[in-house]
Scaffold this motif. Structure first.
Motif, short mmCIF file in Angstrom:
data_model
loop_
_atom_site.label_atom_id
_atom_site.label_comp_id
_atom_site.label_asym_id
_atom_site.label_seq_id
_atom_site.Cartn_x
_atom_site.Cartn_y
_atom_site.Cartn_z
N GLY A 1 46.80 40.65 27.16
CA GLY A 1 46.58 42.03 27.77
C GLY A 1 47.14 42.22 29.10
N PRO B 1 41.39 46.73 32.64
CA PRO B 1 41.21 45.93 31.36
C PRO B 1 40.04 46.57 30.40
CG PRO B 1 40.19 44.54 33.10
CD PRO B 1 40.77 45.54 33.77
N ASP C 1 40.46 44.00 25.71
CA ASP C 1 41.58 43.20 26.36
C ASP C 1 40.52 41.85 27.12
OD1 ASP C 1 43.70 44.48 26.28
OD2 ASP C 1 43.08 45.76 28.27
#
Length: 257
Positions: A25, A51, A55
């Protein structure tokens, strides 16, 4: 560019250059296969990363698949949205560590230490001796895994620096400066054997490594002191605070604490 931003970019650049790094990610994971020490395995978020829960699940899984502690090291201002997301996912702040830096004109000579000799390791035996001092200095027992010596060899051969300190021929301390990027190097892994502490060896090692890095073309050397006492030692030879780094991790069982 502010020095703290330069330090963060340097750390991320080195992680991206590592042959074993992972991209998960919006994270770069510094993974060291032969070295399970938590400080050798951590993630750095992309700048201004935001995030998602997915992620973070993927990041945690990447660490656990490799039998490593899910952990991040970064400057909070680099990616402000990351810390709240990590805390919500159960991560716990280990500490907020000062970052210190030194330029050539700032470095001060340390006090001399009787019978101390500092040199760059050359032979396998010398690299192994330096690695053993580091391993025990960071809480390890028995023999090192091999990652310490490999890192020192790579640093010394890649434009950084490595050093083994001896007193009357006995290994007393060790450390290294990372391979430089954009004129910066990180002084890391500095350790002094228990029997030789409080003699000024840490300051002498730090000054030697810093000088070596400057001689090899670095314009700034930075480091993270282990505690307030160590910070005072580094300040005594010219290092100054330039920022603060967040060290944050998830317990092995997945719970906070």
């Amino acid at each position: 560019m502010p020095m703290d931003a330069e330090v963060q970019i340097h750390a991320r650049t080195l992680a991206l250059r590592s042959p074993n790094h992972l991209r998960v990610g919006p994270f770069t994971v510094q993974y060291t296969p032969g070295w399970s020490l938590k400080y050798a395995n951590y993630a750095i978020p992309d700048q201004d990363a935001e995030p998602t829960a997915a992620d973070l699940d993927a990041l945690i899984a990447a660490f656990r698949e490799r039998e490593r502690l899910p952990r991040l090291e970064y400057l909070p201002g680099w990616a402000p949205a990351v810390e709240p997301a990590l805390l919500a996912a159960g991560f716990t702040v280990e500490n907020r560590a000062p970052i210190m830096a030194c330029a050539p004109d700032d470095l001060l000579p340390p006090k001399p230490v009787e019978s101390l000799v500092i040199a760059e390791p050359v032979t396998d035996a010398e690299f192994d001796a330096a690695a053993l001092v580091q391993h025990h200095g960071y809480g390890g027992t028995g023999e090192p895994e091999g990652g310490e010596a490999a890192w020192l060899r790579a640093a010394a051969g890649g434009g950084g620096a490595a050093a083994l300190a001896t007193v009357d021929g006995v290994p007393a301390g060790a450390g290294g400066c990372s391979i430089p990027a954009d004129g910066l190097s990180e002084l890391t892994g500095l350790a002094v054997a228990d029997a030789f502490r409080r003699r000024g060896i840490g300051a002498a090692l730090c000054a030697h490594l810093t000088t070596t890095a400057f001689e090899r073309g670095c314009r700034v050397v930075w480091l993270e002191p282990g505690d307030a006492d160590v910070e005072r030692i580094y300040a005594g030879i010219g290092y100054r605070r330039v920022g603060e780094k967040l060290n944050i991790s998830l317990d092995p069982d997945g719970t906070a604490g």
